[in-house]
Design an enzyme around this catalytic site. Sequence first.
Site, short mmCIF file in Angstrom:
data_model
loop_
_atom_site.label_atom_id
_atom_site.label_comp_id
_atom_site.label_asym_id
_atom_site.label_seq_id
_atom_site.Cartn_x
_atom_site.Cartn_y
_atom_site.Cartn_z
N GLU A 16 27.85 32.97 34.99
CA GLU A 16 26.82 32.61 33.97
C GLU A 16 27.32 32.70 32.55
O GLU A 16 27.99 33.76 32.39
CB GLU A 16 25.51 33.92 34.32
CG GLU A 16 24.61 33.65 35.26
CD GLU A 16 23.76 34.72 35.35
OE1 GLU A 16 22.69 34.49 35.39
OE2 GLU A 16 24.25 35.89 35.78
N SER A 24 26.44 43.08 33.31
CA SER A 24 25.58 42.60 34.12
C SER A 24 23.86 42.53 33.78
O SER A 24 23.03 41.78 34.34
CB SER A 24 25.39 43.23 35.48
OG SER A 24 26.72 43.41 36.15
N ASN A 68 21.03 38.57 38.47
CA ASN A 68 20.60 40.00 38.70
C ASN A 68 19.25 40.18 38.77
O ASN A 68 18.57 41.30 38.98
CB ASN A 68 21.37 40.89 38.03
CG ASN A 68 22.77 41.06 38.50
OD1 ASN A 68 22.96 41.23 39.54
ND2 ASN A 68 23.96 41.09 37.58
N HIS A 81 29.65 36.09 32.47
CA HIS A 81 29.29 36.99 33.50
C HIS A 81 29.80 36.39 34.80
O HIS A 81 29.18 35.40 35.69
CB HIS A 81 27.78 37.32 33.65
CG HIS A 81 27.31 38.13 34.53
ND1 HIS A 81 26.34 37.83 35.51
CD2 HIS A 81 27.78 39.40 35.01
CE1 HIS A 81 25.96 38.91 36.18
NE2 HIS A 81 26.98 39.89 36.19
P1 NAD Z 1 34.25 49.67 37.56
O1 NAD Z 1 33.79 50.83 37.68
O2 NAD Z 1 35.08 49.13 38.97
O3 NAD Z 1 35.30 49.57 36.73
C1 NAD Z 1 35.04 49.76 35.50
C2 NAD Z 1 36.47 50.12 34.46
O4 NAD Z 1 36.32 50.37 33.24
C3 NAD Z 1 37.09 51.45 35.13
O5 NAD Z 1 38.29 51.08 35.54
C4 NAD Z 1 37.07 52.42 34.18
O6 NAD Z 1 38.40 53.16 33.82
C5 NAD Z 1 37.15 51.34 32.91
N1 NAD Z 1 36.67 51.86 31.65
C6 NAD Z 1 35.67 52.55 31.27
N2 NAD Z 1 35.67 52.99 29.78
C7 NAD Z 1 36.72 52.27 29.24
C8 NAD Z 1 37.11 52.19 27.95
N3 NAD Z 1 36.73 52.80 27.03
N4 NAD Z 1 38.26 51.22 27.87
C9 NAD Z 1 38.71 50.63 28.85
N5 NAD Z 1 38.40 50.56 30.20
C10 NAD Z 1 37.43 51.59 30.30
O7 NAD Z 1 33.27 48.76 37.17
P2 NAD Z 1 32.86 46.89 37.66
O8 NAD Z 1 32.20 47.13 38.80
O9 NAD Z 1 34.34 46.20 37.54
O10 NAD Z 1 32.24 46.67 36.40
C11 NAD Z 1 32.59 46.21 35.06
C12 NAD Z 1 31.67 45.51 34.40
O11 NAD Z 1 31.35 44.18 35.12
C13 NAD Z 1 30.28 46.05 34.11
O12 NAD Z 1 29.65 45.85 32.87
C14 NAD Z 1 29.34 45.41 35.20
O13 NAD Z 1 27.85 45.49 35.04
C15 NAD Z 1 30.00 44.17 35.30
N6 NAD Z 1 29.80 43.37 36.54
C16 NAD Z 1 29.74 44.02 37.74
C17 NAD Z 1 29.77 43.45 38.80
C18 NAD Z 1 29.78 44.06 40.35
O14 NAD Z 1 29.56 43.53 41.41
N7 NAD Z 1 30.43 45.33 40.43
C19 NAD Z 1 29.38 42.06 39.13
C20 NAD Z 1 29.43 41.43 37.64
C21 NAD Z 1 29.40 42.12 36.82
#
Ligand code: NAD
Length: 291
Positions: free
Chosen positions: A152, A119, A190, A140
């Site tokens: 994005e 993000s 963001n 993204h």
């Molecule tokens: P989340 O906490 O729901 O999930 C993250 C996952 O990554 C977890 O299941 C964790 O076990 C896994 N993980 C951690 N270390 C790891 C590794 N070494 N290898 C494999 N898996 C691993 O987080 P999320 O909300 O899904 O966010 C994930 C990404 O997407 C982030 O970069 C976040 O910034 C981005 N993002 C989030 C949103 C949102 O609204 N939550 C929106 C757009 C982008």
Amino acid sequence: MNIQTIGIVGAGQMGNGIAHVMALAGYDVLLTDVSAEALKSALELVEGNMSRQVGRGKISETDMTTAMARISTTQTLTDLGQSDLVIEAATERETVKQAIFDELLPHLKPETILTSNTSSISITRLASRTDRPEKFMGFHFMNPVPVMQLVELIRGIATDEPTFAACKTVVDRLGKTAASAEDFPAFIVNRILMPMINEAVYTLYEGVGNVQSIDSSMKLGANHPMGPLELADFIGLDTCLAIMNVLHDGLADTKYRPCPLLTKYVEAGWLGRKTQRGFYDYRGEVPVPTR
Ligand code: NAD
């Protein structure tokens, strides 16, 4: 380049949504996570969400069965080596993402496009530490992925045109709309959204309003479909804080200072919906404000 197999790293809220839309669009998906529990619940979530789409007549039973059969899971990151496109969607922490790329890179085909769903973290910096900065970019998605129309696409300084075009083709095939953003902290959505959420937390912190009044003010007074605190819980307060820190560090402007109350919620482990507690408590029948 013809993209057919997509590797997704991280099966959290974003990873499972990305797997969902990719499989429905006909791509073969290999989803990995360090947590077996996360992989199991990701598959359950995708199945549940697709069933709802079947119920609403958006997709057929056959679409769902074929799409589910296209998703495989593995706890071994290097199994993603044969993917044509990798989308990293693990925890928003640069060291975590770096370690994933370091382990995966020696196993990738030379032509594989490597992307991150980050993000806010610099695409150029992540790319510079790989063997393929020209084939690296930001991919993204918005949350929830099956519902939100925008993706994005962020070019790093070295990203080449064929890489951008290949990713744009994937977004088109998903039926979504791509917005091209330059690689500056938090990109477009963001950069605008997070300071607003952070300001809502300051408004709460300073006692200008409580959780309920802040959220209804923005819903009824600014016509937002969700209040900013409700939205923060939905995104994940750890992710919100991580993005504010990237804005604060990257742009060195005090207007991006994360609200101490946001930090406090994250320190408490009250990360929003995913931990059942944030600005609202989700453990009962209806969400109850925690302030
Ligand atoms: P989340 O906490 O729901 O999930 C993250 C996952 O990554 C977890 O299941 C964790 O076990 C896994 N993980 C951690 N270390 C790891 C590794 N070494 N290898 C494999 N898996 C691993 O987080 P999320 O909300 O899904 O966010 C994930 C990404 O997407 C982030 O970069 C976040 O910034 C981005 N993002 C989030 C949103 C949102 O609204 N939550 C929106 C757009 C982008």
